[in-house]
Design a protein around this motif. Sequence first.
Motif, PDB file in Angstrom:
ATOM      1  N   ILE A   1      37.530  33.927  56.231  1.00 22.57           N
ATOM      2  CA  ILE A   1      37.022  35.175  55.646  1.00 22.57           C
ATOM      3  C   ILE A   1      36.745  35.051  54.154  1.00 22.57           C
ATOM      4  O   ILE A   1      36.387  36.031  53.509  1.00 22.57           O
ATOM      5  CB  ILE A   1      38.014  36.336  55.885  1.00 22.57           C
ATOM      6  CG1 ILE A   1      39.322  36.086  55.122  1.00 22.57           C
ATOM      7  CG2 ILE A   1      38.276  36.531  57.373  1.00 22.57           C
ATOM      8  CD1 ILE A   1      40.283  37.271  55.162  1.00 22.57           C
ATOM      9  N   ALA A   2      36.888  33.843  53.603  1.00 22.52           N
ATOM     10  CA  ALA A   2      36.857  33.678  52.144  1.00 22.52           C
ATOM     11  C   ALA A   2      35.513  34.002  51.513  1.00 22.52           C
ATOM     12  O   ALA A   2      35.441  34.259  50.313  1.00 22.52           O
ATOM     13  CB  ALA A   2      37.282  32.265  51.764  1.00 22.52           C
TER      14      ALA A   2
ATOM     15  N   ARG B   1      35.744  40.862  54.006  1.00 25.57           N
ATOM     16  CA  ARG B   1      37.129  40.998  54.476  1.00 25.57           C
ATOM     17  C   ARG B   1      38.126  40.317  53.551  1.00 25.57           C
ATOM     18  O   ARG B   1      39.306  40.663  53.555  1.00 25.57           O
ATOM     19  CB  ARG B   1      37.262  40.424  55.891  1.00 25.57           C
ATOM     20  CG  ARG B   1      36.610  41.274  56.973  1.00 25.57           C
ATOM     21  CD  ARG B   1      36.799  40.657  58.333  1.00 25.57           C
ATOM     22  NE  ARG B   1      36.104  39.375  58.434  1.00 25.57           N
ATOM     23  CZ  ARG B   1      36.231  38.530  59.453  1.00 25.57           C
ATOM     24  NH1 ARG B   1      37.053  38.826  60.450  1.00 25.57           N
ATOM     25  NH2 ARG B   1      35.569  37.392  59.482  1.00 25.57           N
ATOM     26  N   ARG B   2      37.647  39.353  52.757  1.00 29.95           N
ATOM     27  CA  ARG B   2      38.543  38.682  51.799  1.00 29.95           C
ATOM     28  C   ARG B   2      39.199  39.694  50.869  1.00 29.95           C
ATOM     29  O   ARG B   2      40.424  39.685  50.666  1.00 29.95           O
ATOM     30  CB  ARG B   2      37.749  37.668  50.980  1.00 29.95           C
ATOM     31  CG  ARG B   2      38.578  36.922  49.938  1.00 29.95           C
ATOM     32  CD  ARG B   2      37.672  36.138  49.001  1.00 29.95           C
ATOM     33  NE  ARG B   2      36.914  37.011  48.117  1.00 29.95           N
ATOM     34  CZ  ARG B   2      35.676  36.775  47.698  1.00 29.95           C
ATOM     35  NH1 ARG B   2      35.036  35.696  48.095  1.00 29.95           N
ATOM     36  NH2 ARG B   2      35.062  37.620  46.891  1.00 29.95           N
ATOM     37  N   ASP B   3      38.411  40.580  50.294  1.00 29.97           N
ATOM     38  CA  ASP B   3      38.948  41.550  49.348  1.00 29.97           C
ATOM     39  C   ASP B   3      39.725  42.658  50.049  1.00 29.97           C
ATOM     40  O   ASP B   3      40.736  43.136  49.537  1.00 29.97           O
ATOM     41  CB  ASP B   3      37.812  42.138  48.514  1.00 29.97           C
ATOM     42  CG  ASP B   3      37.123  41.073  47.662  1.00 29.97           C
ATOM     43  OD1 ASP B   3      37.758  40.034  47.391  1.00 29.97           O
ATOM     44  OD2 ASP B   3      35.957  41.275  47.285  1.00 29.97           O
TER      45      ASP B   3
ATOM     46  N   PHE C   1      43.039  41.336  50.773  1.00 33.31           N
ATOM     47  CA  PHE C   1      43.844  41.226  49.558  1.00 33.31           C
ATOM     48  C   PHE C   1      44.552  42.537  49.263  1.00 33.31           C
ATOM     49  O   PHE C   1      45.757  42.543  48.945  1.00 33.31           O
ATOM     50  CB  PHE C   1      42.978  40.837  48.357  1.00 33.31           C
ATOM     51  CG  PHE C   1      43.712  40.976  47.047  1.00 33.31           C
ATOM     52  CD1 PHE C   1      44.673  40.052  46.682  1.00 33.31           C
ATOM     53  CD2 PHE C   1      43.478  42.066  46.207  1.00 33.31           C
ATOM     54  CE1 PHE C   1      45.384  40.191  45.489  1.00 33.31           C
ATOM     55  CE2 PHE C   1      44.172  42.203  45.011  1.00 33.31           C
ATOM     56  CZ  PHE C   1      45.126  41.272  44.652  1.00 33.31           C
ATOM     57  N   TYR C   2      43.846  43.657  49.372  1.00 32.66           N
ATOM     58  CA  TYR C   2      44.462  44.954  49.088  1.00 32.66           C
ATOM     59  C   TYR C   2      45.668  45.201  49.988  1.00 32.66           C
ATOM     60  O   TYR C   2      46.727  45.644  49.536  1.00 32.66           O
ATOM     61  CB  TYR C   2      43.437  46.087  49.282  1.00 32.66           C
ATOM     62  CG  TYR C   2      42.303  46.074  48.297  1.00 32.66           C
ATOM     63  CD1 TYR C   2      42.519  45.852  46.942  1.00 32.66           C
ATOM     64  CD2 TYR C   2      40.999  46.295  48.718  1.00 32.66           C
ATOM     65  CE1 TYR C   2      41.473  45.845  46.037  1.00 32.66           C
ATOM     66  CE2 TYR C   2      39.937  46.287  47.819  1.00 32.66           C
ATOM     67  CZ  TYR C   2      40.183  46.067  46.481  1.00 32.66           C
ATOM     68  OH  TYR C   2      39.144  46.064  45.592  1.00 32.66           O
ATOM     69  N   VAL C   3      45.506  44.905  51.282  1.00 29.24           N
ATOM     70  CA  VAL C   3      46.607  45.126  52.228  1.00 29.24           C
ATOM     71  C   VAL C   3      47.750  44.154  51.956  1.00 29.24           C
ATOM     72  O   VAL C   3      48.928  44.546  51.865  1.00 29.24           O
ATOM     73  CB  VAL C   3      46.100  44.951  53.680  1.00 29.24           C
ATOM     74  CG1 VAL C   3      47.274  45.033  54.662  1.00 29.24           C
ATOM     75  CG2 VAL C   3      45.052  46.005  54.009  1.00 29.24           C
TER      76      VAL C   3
ATOM     77  N   GLY D   1      44.741  41.264  40.177  1.00 29.70           N
ATOM     78  CA  GLY D   1      43.846  40.949  41.283  1.00 29.70           C
ATOM     79  C   GLY D   1      42.830  42.045  41.541  1.00 29.70           C
ATOM     80  O   GLY D   1      41.649  41.765  41.796  1.00 29.70           O
ATOM     81  N   VAL D   2      43.274  43.289  41.484  1.00 29.74           N
ATOM     82  CA  VAL D   2      42.350  44.411  41.677  1.00 29.74           C
ATOM     83  C   VAL D   2      41.279  44.421  40.584  1.00 29.74           C
ATOM     84  O   VAL D   2      40.094  44.662  40.848  1.00 29.74           O
ATOM     85  CB  VAL D   2      43.118  45.747  41.696  1.00 29.74           C
ATOM     86  CG1 VAL D   2      42.157  46.933  41.632  1.00 29.74           C
ATOM     87  CG2 VAL D   2      43.982  45.838  42.951  1.00 29.74           C
ATOM     88  N   TYR D   3      41.670  44.138  39.343  1.00 30.02           N
ATOM     89  CA  TYR D   3      40.699  44.074  38.244  1.00 30.02           C
ATOM     90  C   TYR D   3      39.669  42.970  38.484  1.00 30.02           C
ATOM     91  O   TYR D   3      38.465  43.168  38.277  1.00 30.02           O
ATOM     92  CB  TYR D   3      41.435  43.823  36.926  1.00 30.02           C
ATOM     93  CG  TYR D   3      40.509  43.584  35.752  1.00 30.02           C
ATOM     94  CD1 TYR D   3      39.795  44.637  35.175  1.00 30.02           C
ATOM     95  CD2 TYR D   3      40.337  42.303  35.230  1.00 30.02           C
ATOM     96  CE1 TYR D   3      38.938  44.408  34.105  1.00 30.02           C
ATOM     97  CE2 TYR D   3      39.489  42.066  34.162  1.00 30.02           C
ATOM     98  CZ  TYR D   3      38.799  43.125  33.596  1.00 30.02           C
ATOM     99  OH  TYR D   3      37.945  42.896  32.547  1.00 30.02           O
ATOM    100  N   ILE D   4      40.126  41.821  38.961  1.00 27.37           N
ATOM    101  CA  ILE D   4      39.200  40.716  39.240  1.00 27.37           C
ATOM    102  C   ILE D   4      38.223  41.110  40.345  1.00 27.37           C
ATOM    103  O   ILE D   4      37.007  40.890  40.228  1.00 27.37           O
ATOM    104  CB  ILE D   4      39.984  39.449  39.622  1.00 27.37           C
ATOM    105  CG1 ILE D   4      40.790  38.934  38.429  1.00 27.37           C
ATOM    106  CG2 ILE D   4      39.033  38.356  40.115  1.00 27.37           C
ATOM    107  CD1 ILE D   4      41.795  37.861  38.781  1.00 27.37           C
TER     108      ILE D   4
END
Length: 432
Positions: free
Chosen positions: A292-293, A297-299, A302-304, A406-409
């Motif tokens: 998924i990279a 779905r990658r992002d 990440f949130y989950v 990570g969210v900022y990126i």
Amino acid sequence: MARTSPAPNQPEPPIEKRLWKVATLSGMASYLDAALIVSIGVNLAIYRDAYDMGVWMAGAISAIVTICIAVGSLVGGRLADVFGRRRLYNLDILCYAVGAIIITLAPDDITLLVGVLLAGLAAGADLPTSLAVVSDAAPDHARGRLIAFTQVMWMLGIIVVVFAGFALSDTGMLGARLITAHLAVAALLTWHLRSRLELATGPDPEQDRVTTEKPAEQQGVALKNVWTRAALVPMLATFAFYVTWGLGANTMGQFTTYLLVTVSGASQSVATGINLACLPIGLLLTLAFVRIADGPRRDKMFYVATVVQIAAFAIGTLTLGAIVGFLVFYVLYQLSYPFAGEANYKVWSQLTLPADTRGTTQGITYAVSRGVFAGVAFVTPALLDRSPSLLLWVITGCMALSAIAGVYIVRVLVPRAAPDVTAPADVRVAQT
């Protein structure tokens, strides 16, 4: 805006075999990095007895391997940008092989230390260089998957050495030499295959992506380019993510067994068994991350995963001392870190850092982070003795900070990435 993945309803285009070959040979840097660190830990007690080491020498060897990897990353990434990534790409792995041979054949602790110094420096230098080579070789639609695959190699390095150490635990120094000999053989084979890799110079009319060495007159990137806003902001952001996430990950990697035995009251065999049982989970989910990279779905994952990761450390802190609570924490951590950890850092670095300074900037983030990890590891046993709950709460806070970075990126830096960020720098893979 740089396009980093296909539209949500479109399948990701397949990746050519020659690019997977580049990713595998470059991923050996991650394999050998992880395997070197773990092998020193697995073999340390054997070295101590065989060489009649004092406690300070044993501690020095453990610390020096991490410090050398940090220094190697800092220097090697810069040298790759200045003198050409292909040149360093082959030299790094050869120096690692020499270091691993010295470790394997060392007749005393001083010779062992020399081997650790050389292998550690070479491993560190190869990390940013090899990632830059993969990124330069990869088309936009495949960059995430190819970079993420290097994390699979990192997991394999850990698993192979841990299982080898377990299988050879009764063979003493012979087993220790076999483990490090496998590192030397793997490095020499990788060097041979890298030297035969068809990397060409100049434009390729049959490819819209260009991926290998600059002509000599174009090589060399001014250091001032690192301190521009385009390079500095993503470098600081990816560093903030990696160092805060890595403090927790490095602590768990080095001290999980120690925590279980000294704090939760588990036996050495139970603590080792928990580690061995959970390692395949991380490997399988890292493979899932590779799939998924390059997509949306990658992002989302990440949130989950970053929320689950924070919750895992909070549970571990609140249930400190109970083995059942630790098991819940550790399983949740294994389920979450492949989607909210170092693999993300590797992908985001390639998506946001300018191509011409990618080796230098990622070398800096690797080096400073590894230096921080080494310093924290040095004081961790004392902190655990004084207040295990305080240490785990601090790590929980670090995981929360990594989530913010990570969210900022994801929300700001990746969408803002200029087209020249995803453009290749100095290498391309020749058509075969």
